[in-house]
Design an enzyme around this catalytic site. Structure first.
Site, mmCIF file in Angstrom:
data_model
loop_
_atom_site.group_PDB
_atom_site.id
_atom_site.type_symbol
_atom_site.label_atom_id
_atom_site.label_comp_id
_atom_site.label_asym_id
_atom_site.label_seq_id
_atom_site.Cartn_x
_atom_site.Cartn_y
_atom_site.Cartn_z
ATOM 1 N N ASP A 40 31.477 -7.265 42.272
ATOM 2 C CA ASP A 40 32.364 -6.534 43.601
ATOM 3 C C ASP A 40 31.374 -6.989 44.517
ATOM 4 O O ASP A 40 30.328 -6.026 45.053
ATOM 5 C CB ASP A 40 32.263 -4.938 43.685
ATOM 6 C CG ASP A 40 32.737 -3.625 42.569
ATOM 7 O OD1 ASP A 40 34.180 -4.836 42.097
ATOM 8 O OD2 ASP A 40 31.963 -3.442 41.318
ATOM 9 N N GLU A 68 40.875 -0.319 46.472
ATOM 10 C CA GLU A 68 39.223 0.380 46.602
ATOM 11 C C GLU A 68 38.946 -1.216 47.543
ATOM 12 O O GLU A 68 39.283 -1.894 47.782
ATOM 13 C CB GLU A 68 39.038 0.828 45.457
ATOM 14 C CG GLU A 68 38.794 -0.527 44.555
ATOM 15 C CD GLU A 68 38.609 -0.249 43.006
ATOM 16 O OE1 GLU A 68 37.905 1.225 42.928
ATOM 17 O OE2 GLU A 68 38.250 -0.739 42.826
#
Length: 480
Positions: free
Chosen positions: A50, A233
């Site tokens: 991420d 997300e």
């Protein structure tokens, strides 16, 4: 006898004509070389799940989940600075200083973080911790004089689920899971934070530049999209001055190797709403059906997809990406080039992941497309058609959220504009902006000469998008 003799005289001519025709049908298109010469890069990839990037003092820094941290001077050679909460130096004592946040989120680690340099010159880290199987989460901010720390905690700014002391009013189908923050300035200098994962969707808050925290009275802020636990997300915002659009990047699907993770984009003239995809579909309409969980069918037709699971065929093996996602996007302060960086898994390697940086381009209609090859200093130029012809592998992706990869087929781009082989159609080029009319679909995109890490050679790439928001990758095969 004369008739037979004439037949014998005619046969060699017929054979010669057939041979010439056969050679013509097998003629290989030879491309004119491009000016830029690329060589094999000395690559050192980071492993930051991420990743979120900040550029300062001639270096790039990425922070991700578990306090993973890395830096680079050229986006190609990365130095891993930390791999977990246990070995981070971003805080003097991270478990001591942020222990209460971890306790309230019922976890021993941190999820995707973000670092932004505000106008006071200091660096603000937005950290989040989450229980994992529920939206029991906290989101806080810490500040440091240097991007590498040490950071000092400024406190928790948002809570969700069980991390709220009295969560009776919290509704996980409508309220956000307070993770995956990205803090950014809009074109007028206003500070914002976009965040959220699954649960009630993606939200945005107006932030106070003086404190690095949300202005009071906003609650969770404004919902942009999502709800009823759909799998969306990793929101990240990018403004392009040339197109005057804000681009909202999102990851659809699940992050694991079998989760079908993929990157999608919406755009708007404003940072806090009005986002649509290339079909004109409003992002705010995205929501799962009431009573459902992970309703992929309700969301998969939305968004311009820029990359998902795909493979090339190389030396009898499948190579490519598995579940690429949770990206950072930015314009380089020095070169002006645009980039997307994300983590990805790989065919046959399970949950092992690394980061990849790809250059981002924009079509004539203002939609982003991703160079299929990782960045190696390539610079797009106004290519002529003679520089683009040749045999290619083609990957046409759809918008399904699935673990199955899009696989390559072979085709040839001829000088006369024909596309022949396993895929047929026509192609055009105007100074490196290309159009592919294949499979009864039309893709617009860009050509760019790049280094192919699989063929270990410089070759031509094409990346395009069709009106349905489906991406097309092409790479020219290198003759040995």
């Amino acid at each position: 006898m004369k008739l037979k003799k004439r037949h014998w005289l005619f046969l060699p001519c017929l054979v010669l004509l057939l041979a010439v025709a056969a050679l013509a049908s097998c003629r290989k298109e030879t491309a004119v070389p491009v000016k830029q010469k690329l060589t094999a890069p000395r690559v050192n990839n980071a492993a930051v799940h991420d990743p979120s990037i900040v550029q300062t003092n001639g270096r790039y820094y990425i922070i991700g989940s578990h306090m993973q941290f890395a830096s680079s001077t050229n986006l190609i050679q990365w130095k891993q600075l930390s791999t977990s909460v246990k070995d981070t130096h971003l805080f003097k004592n991270v478990t001591g200083e942020l222990g209460s946040a971890m306790h309230d989120a019922e976890t021993d680690t941190f999820w995707a973080g973000d670092i932004e340099q505000l106008q006071d010159g200091k660096f603000y880290m937005y950290y989040c911790a989450c229980q994992g199987s529920s939206p029991t989460s906290v989101l806080g901010v810490a500040v440091a004089d240097k991007v590498s720390g040490p950071y000092q905690d400024q406190g928790v700014i948002l809570r969700s689920g069980g991390a709220i002391k009295d969560d009776a009013d919290y509704n996980a189908t409508e309220d956000p899971n307070v993770v995956d923050p990205h803090v950014f300035h809009d074109k007028n200098g206003q500070l914002w934070m976009v965040y959220g994962s699954y649960s009630g969707g993606i939200f945005i808050l107006k932030m106070d530049e003086a404190t690095g925290k949300p202005y009071p009275g906003q609650g969770y802020g404004k919902r942009l999209l999502g709800g009823n636990h759909v799998r969306i997300e990793g929101a990240y915002m990018l403004y392009n001055k040339q197109t005057n659009y804000y681009y909202l990047f999102l990851s659809f699907g699940g992050l694991a190797a079998d989760g079908g993770y993929n990157l999608r984009v919406f755009r708007s003239r404003q940072p806090d709403g009005g986002f649509v995809d290339s079909q004109g579909q409003a992002a705010e309409d995205i929501r799962g059906k009431v009573g459902t969980t992970f309703d992929d069918a309700a969301i998969q037709n939305y968004g311009e997809k820029i990359i998902g699971n795909f493979t090339w065929k190389q030396d009898g093996k499948n190579v490519g990406y598995v579940s690429p996602g949770h990206n950072t996007a930015f314009q380089d302060k020095k070169t002006g080039k645009y980039f997307v960086m994300f983590h990805t898994r790989f065919p046959g390697r399970g949950e092992y992941y690394e980061d990849r940086v790809h250059q981002l381009f924009f079509t004539k209609d203002g939609w982003p497309v991703l160079n299929p090859a990782p960045y190696d200093g390539e610079t797009k130029t106004d290519y002529s058609g003679d520089q683009l012809v040749g045999d290619y592998q083609v990957v046409a992706m759809d918008k399904l959220i699935t673990e199955e990869p899009a696989r390559s087929k072979t085709t040839t781009l001829a000088r006369d504009g024909q596309v022949t082989g396993q895929i047929t159609g026509k192609w055009t080029n105007r100074k490196g902006q290309g159009t592919m009319r294949i499979n009864n679909k039309t893709y617009t995109g860009i050509f760019v000469s790049s280094w192919d890490p699989y063929q270990k050679a410089q070759t031509m790439m094409f990346s395009g998008i069709n009106p349905q928001g489906e991406p097309l990758f092409m790479r020219r095969l290198v003759r040995r």
